[in-house]
Design a protein around this motif. Structure first.
Motif, short mmCIF file in Angstrom:
data_model
loop_
_atom_site.label_atom_id
_atom_site.label_comp_id
_atom_site.label_asym_id
_atom_site.label_seq_id
_atom_site.Cartn_x
_atom_site.Cartn_y
_atom_site.Cartn_z
N CYS A 92 3.57 -2.20 -7.56
CA CYS A 92 2.19 -2.04 -7.10
C CYS A 92 1.23 -1.50 -8.15
N TRP B 7 -2.07 -1.40 -6.14
CA TRP B 7 -2.35 -2.65 -5.43
C TRP B 7 -2.13 -2.46 -3.93
N SER C 169 1.65 -2.47 -0.19
CA SER C 169 1.96 -2.31 -1.61
C SER C 169 3.39 -2.72 -1.95
N GLY D 112 -3.46 -7.10 -0.37
CA GLY D 112 -2.14 -6.51 -0.46
C GLY D 112 -1.05 -7.33 0.20
#
Length: 446
Positions: free
Chosen positions: A145, A168, A119, A175
């Motif tokens: 993120c 994310w 992230s 990622g």
């Protein structure tokens, strides 16, 4: 990938040069596998080893959608969400990917038998999808993120309230612990150019989280002169909270676990330190079933000795179960406990009399919206907030890096080199770097 790396390192490749680079159909990525989610069955949390579940192999490059970007990842970092993903706790992240897959055709790209994690990132934009105008190939960036769709009205006041809000690399695929990452364009921010790739990648998640939790009006709304109790004040989150308290004119009361960590926060300028190993607080009995209010009183006394008799205005909470009862107790009347995590356990217990009768507030805080993230990154770029990077691994060593965080055998943030072949690369502003080099290196080797 070698052509991409050479373009980045050349220092003179144009946006058109990057746009014309051929992208690989596969790329190297750290990921967990869906068919291995039961691999740690019967083991305790502490026994689970991320080195067994995190694989570094080639995965297919996804299709780029509208509003998205491919980024060549020079460096990334380890967060607790990667630890949780790697040990499949508290739930497998494949459930997140399956739900995303049911949401739309673009979401279906994320529902795969593997999950590329991570992230944080710093790197260079390679390609942008339709509708992206602010960013172009060749831009040097970092990414926050927060992933949102913003099709519902809920998120248009605070994007963290979007019903489709995801983290994310944790609740989405593709990622940052990889040579290429796929992000939404509204995750991108300018790379602070006095930092190396690994230094620039490391603040991301924890820096933005700390900003919202402590500084933002959505969190603690900290003001000058506030007494701020910061648990784990030299850690990944706490290291940034300590900096924000100092930078904003507040008084951080820093709780650390040993003298080495106490020296770190003192080097930042924080002079009010509580060393847990010296105080030997025992908030819970040995069975972890009952708390001892006398220990809360002892913590409160230690705080007042440091503050000249004043109580805590804001508690920066993230340990959770172990400390939450004490945090509620020591907060002043009308004060605030902000919480963003529960690394010692999710089931918090506290005496509600001390909350309701003293008009205290508990505020939940989860990452940050784009504006908050931009402001947090801007402060890094201005040299007012500094990375807390202590050690850097290669992508092939990501399992060991994650294990270090899992075992709390780290300090500050742990970085990971992805495309970058070595540490120390990526600096464009040497003059500014020289002004802050001691602060940048404060956590190194700890």
């Amino acid at each position: 990938m070698q052509n991409i790396l050479e373009a980045i390192q050349s220092g003179n490749a144009s946006s058109d040069d990057f746009a014309n680079l051929e992208l690989p159909d596969h790329y190297r990525a750290a990921h967990v596998r869906k068919d291995e989610v039961e691999m740690f069955e019967g083991q305790t949390t502490k026994e689970k080893d991320p080195r067994k579940s995190l694989h570094v192999d080639d995965v297919a490059l996804p299709e780029l959608g509208p509003g998205e970007a491919f980024v060549a990842v020079m460096a990334s970092a380890i967060n607790y969400n990667t630890v949780w993903t790697s040990i499949f706790e508290p739930v497998s992240t494949f459930g997140f990917l399956e739900r995303y897959g049911r949401e739309s055709d673009l979401g279906a790209r994320h529902d795969l038998p593997y999950h590329v994690v991570g992230s944080d990132l710093s790197g260079v934009v390679l390609k942008v999808g339709p509708g992206v105008n602010k960013w172009k190939p060749g831009d040097r960036v970092v990414a926050h993120c927060l992933s949102v769709e913003l099709e519902a009205p809920d998120g248009h006041n605070d994007t963290m309230m979007d019903p489709s809000q995801r983290i994310w690399g944790f609740e989405t695929n593709f990622g940052g612990l990889a040579d290429v990452a796929m992000v939404k364009a509204n995750q991108l921010m300018p790379k602070p150019e006095h930092l190396t790739w690994e230094e620039a990648a490391s603040p991301g998640l924890v820096n933005c989280t700390a900003y919202r939790q402590l500084v933002s009006t959505n969190g603690g709304n900290m003001k000058q002169g506030d007494n701020v109790l910061i648990w784990g004040a030299s850690g990944g989150l706490g290291g940034f909270a300590t900096q924000y308290a100092l930078n904003g004119g507040a008084n951080p009361i820093c709780v650390v676990s040993n003298e080495e960590k106490a020296q770190i926060v003192r080097s930042m300028g924080a002079d009010k330190v509580i060393n847990r190993s010296e105080m030997d607080f025992k908030f819970w009995n040995d069975e972890g079933t009952k708390q001892d209010p006398k220990e809360w009183l002892r913590l409160g006394k230690a705080i007042r000795e440091l503050t000249g008799g004043e109580d805590i205005d804001i508690v920066f909470e993230h340990p959770g179960r172990e400390t939450f009862g004490a945090s509620v107790f020591v907060t002043r009347k009308g004060g605030t406990i902000t919480t963003c995590a529960s690394t010692s356990g999710y089931m918090h217990e506290y005496d509600n009399r001390y909350l309701w009768m003293n008009l205290k507030r508990i505020i939940s805080s989860h990452f940050a919206n784009y504006r908050e993230s931009w402001e947090a990154n801007r402060l890094v770029a201005q040299g007012k907030i500094h990375p807390t990077l202590s050690r850097t691994y290669t992508l092939d060593e990501v399992g060991q890096a994650t294990l270090d965080v899992h075992k709390n055998a780290h300090q500050g943030k742990v970085g990971v080199l992805c495309l970058s072949p070595e540490e120390g690369l990526g600096v464009l502003d040497e003059e500014m770097r020289s002004q802050h080099i001691d602060a940048i290196n404060r956590f190194r080797g700890v």
